[in-house]
Each structure stands twice: as C-alpha cells, then as structure tokens.
Design a protein around this motif. Structure first.
Motif, short mmCIF file in Angstrom:
data_model
loop_
_atom_site.label_atom_id
_atom_site.label_comp_id
_atom_site.label_asym_id
_atom_site.label_seq_id
_atom_site.Cartn_x
_atom_site.Cartn_y
_atom_site.Cartn_z
N ILE A 148 96.09 -16.20 90.33
CA ILE A 148 97.43 -15.67 90.11
C ILE A 148 97.72 -14.70 91.23
O ILE A 148 96.87 -13.86 91.57
CB ILE A 148 97.52 -14.96 88.74
N VAL A 149 98.88 -14.81 91.82
CA VAL A 149 99.31 -13.88 92.87
C VAL A 149 100.43 -13.02 92.30
O VAL A 149 101.43 -13.55 91.82
CB VAL A 149 99.79 -14.63 94.12
N ILE A 150 100.24 -11.72 92.33
CA ILE A 150 101.30 -10.77 91.97
C ILE A 150 101.93 -10.30 93.27
O ILE A 150 101.25 -9.71 94.13
CB ILE A 150 100.74 -9.57 91.18
N SER A 151 103.22 -10.57 93.45
CA SER A 151 103.92 -10.22 94.69
C SER A 151 104.59 -8.86 94.60
O SER A 151 104.46 -8.04 95.51
CB SER A 151 104.95 -11.30 95.04
N THR A 152 105.34 -8.62 93.52
CA THR A 152 106.04 -7.35 93.36
C THR A 152 105.92 -6.88 91.91
O THR A 152 105.91 -7.69 90.98
CB THR A 152 107.53 -7.46 93.72
N VAL A 153 105.82 -5.58 91.76
CA VAL A 153 105.80 -4.96 90.44
C VAL A 153 106.73 -3.76 90.48
O VAL A 153 106.56 -2.86 91.30
CB VAL A 153 104.39 -4.48 90.04
N THR A 154 107.76 -3.77 89.62
CA THR A 154 108.64 -2.62 89.48
C THR A 154 108.67 -2.24 88.00
O THR A 154 108.02 -2.87 87.17
CB THR A 154 110.07 -2.92 89.96
N ALA A 155 109.42 -1.21 87.67
CA ALA A 155 109.54 -0.80 86.28
C ALA A 155 110.24 -1.85 85.44
O ALA A 155 110.12 -1.84 84.21
CB ALA A 155 110.28 0.53 86.19
N SER A 156 110.96 -2.77 86.08
CA SER A 156 111.76 -3.73 85.32
C SER A 156 111.38 -5.19 85.54
O SER A 156 111.69 -6.04 84.69
CB SER A 156 113.25 -3.57 85.65
N THR A 157 110.69 -5.53 86.63
CA THR A 157 110.36 -6.93 86.89
C THR A 157 108.98 -7.08 87.53
O THR A 157 108.48 -6.15 88.18
CB THR A 157 111.39 -7.60 87.82
N VAL A 158 108.41 -8.25 87.33
CA VAL A 158 107.17 -8.65 88.00
C VAL A 158 107.40 -10.05 88.56
O VAL A 158 107.89 -10.93 87.85
CB VAL A 158 105.97 -8.67 87.03
N SER A 159 107.03 -10.25 89.82
CA SER A 159 107.19 -11.57 90.42
C SER A 159 105.90 -11.98 91.10
O SER A 159 105.04 -11.15 91.43
CB SER A 159 108.33 -11.59 91.45
N GLY A 160 105.76 -13.28 91.31
CA GLY A 160 104.58 -13.80 91.97
C GLY A 160 104.50 -15.30 91.79
O GLY A 160 105.53 -15.98 91.65
N SER A 161 103.29 -15.81 91.78
CA SER A 161 103.09 -17.25 91.61
C SER A 161 101.72 -17.48 90.99
O SER A 161 100.85 -16.61 91.02
CB SER A 161 103.18 -17.98 92.95
N MET A 162 101.56 -18.65 90.42
CA MET A 162 100.26 -19.01 89.88
C MET A 162 99.92 -20.45 90.21
O MET A 162 100.80 -21.31 90.30
CB MET A 162 100.17 -18.73 88.39
N ASP A 163 98.66 -20.67 90.45
CA ASP A 163 98.11 -22.01 90.65
C ASP A 163 96.85 -22.04 89.81
O ASP A 163 95.77 -21.64 90.25
CB ASP A 163 97.80 -22.25 92.12
N VAL A 164 96.99 -22.47 88.57
CA VAL A 164 95.90 -22.36 87.60
C VAL A 164 95.51 -23.74 87.09
O VAL A 164 96.36 -24.60 86.86
CB VAL A 164 96.28 -21.42 86.44
N HIS A 165 94.21 -23.93 86.90
CA HIS A 165 93.65 -25.21 86.49
C HIS A 165 92.96 -25.03 85.14
O HIS A 165 92.29 -24.02 84.91
CB HIS A 165 92.67 -25.72 87.54
#
Length: 202
Positions: A148-165
């Motif tokens: 799992i990649v966490i790209s940004t974390v703020t008080a209101s949102t979290v963004s990123g991507s996942m490549d999970v098996h």
C-alpha cells in the motif's frame, strides 16, 4: 464476515503471488471509502512480535453506501449489510519501542515474516457478505503480497494506491482518495479477536 480487522497484521504466510492474478471478486469497484488515522500507542498484545509502539492508517473501501458510518458503528468488528468491503491497514511500528511517529506518506509492504526494530507493513482483508453479513464462499480473502502506498495525509483526506494480492489468487490494484472518518479506534484493539460483530444496515 467473522474477523474483519481483528487479526489485521502480517501473519506469516507464503510470499506473494503476482503476475496474472484475477481481479478481486470479479472486479470489485468501491462506491464509498473512508480512512481512519489511528493514534500511536504501545501495544503489548501482539503475540508474534511482543510489545511494540504502533501507529496506522486504515483504508475502508466498500460497495455499500457509507464506509464511515460502518466504521463508526462497528469499528473494526463488523461490516455493512449486503456489501463487498476491502479493509486495508498501513502500519508503522518499532518492535520493543515506546514511541513511534504517526503513520504518514510512504510505501507499506506486505511482510511475510514478523518484523524486528523499526518497520512499515501493510495488511488487507476483503469480503463479500449477504444481508445478514454472512460471508460468501471463498470470503474473506487475506492479503499475501503486494503493498500500500500512502501519498498524502491531511486532517480531511488520505490518498494513495494499493496493489494487493490475496490468498484466493485474486488481486486489487487501484488508487484511492478517501475522506478521513472522525471515529476513534484503539490501534491495539486490532490485534485482539472481536467479541461480537456488528452488521450495519444501509
């Protein structure tokens, strides 16, 4: 769904299978998502690594209407009625430590073996449940590889991507951008079995 996040962590299993994995549950497409930022704490109930300082971000993606509502009502011990749900955790920790920074941007890989020292790790479960939250055949599926990649974390949102098996031979590889859900979940509770399970109705 019987366990949800109650055993959320890198249980030692076989290394990941990748390549031409089938899409999760034939092509899971979430309609709602939420993140929970778990405050750092020192947990003494993690049998396979011993006491550790832990922090984490949970990402809940679901075909149901309101992921935050489910998390608020059930926390990690339940799911939404008649839904497909993916619950992922990105963990930062220090085995034997007493403090750890809040989980933030970075890559959180699947760990096939228990960590030592400072680490980042991820785990994910995915399930399909019926109207009374009974799991479908072959569900829940447990993560056995990827990251799992966490790209940004703020008080209101979290963004990123996942490549999970998963252990059913399927995979989920997509970006996410979800709203932070203002529910308080004790990070140490993720490593204890749920006493009861809540089936949240739509």
């Amino acid at each position: 769904m019987t366990r949800r996040a109650s055993v959320l962590l890198f249980i030692s299993l076989a290394a990941c299978g990748s390549g031409n994995s089938a899409p999760l549950f034939g092509g899971f497409t979430p309609s709602s998502g939420a993140a929970v930022i778990l405050a750092p704490a020192t947990c003494s109930n993690i049998a396979f690594i011993g006491p550790a300082a832990m922090s984490a971000i949970l990402i809940d993606l679901t075909s149901g209407a309101d992921a935050c509502n489910v998390l608020t009502q059930a926390k990690q011990c339940g799911t939404g009625s008649g839904s497909t749900t993916l619950l992922a955790g990105a963990f930062s920790g220090v085995v034997g430590g007493s403090t750890v920074a809040a989980a933030g941007p970075g890559t959180y890989p699947w760990l096939a073996n228990p960590p030592t020292g400072a680490f980042q790790a991820s785990t994910t479960t995915a399930a399909q449940v019926d109207a009374v939250c009974t799991s479908a055949a072959g569900s829940p599926a447990q993560m056995i590889g990827g990251s799992i990649v966490i790209s940004t974390v703020t008080a209101s949102t979290v963004s990123g991507s996942m490549d999970v098996h998963f252990d059913n031979g399927q995979a989920y590889a997509h970006p996410f951008d979800v709203t932070v859900c203002p529910v308080s979940i004790d990070i140490c509770s993720l490593f204890s079995f749920c006493v009861s399970h809540t089936c949240v109705q739509p």
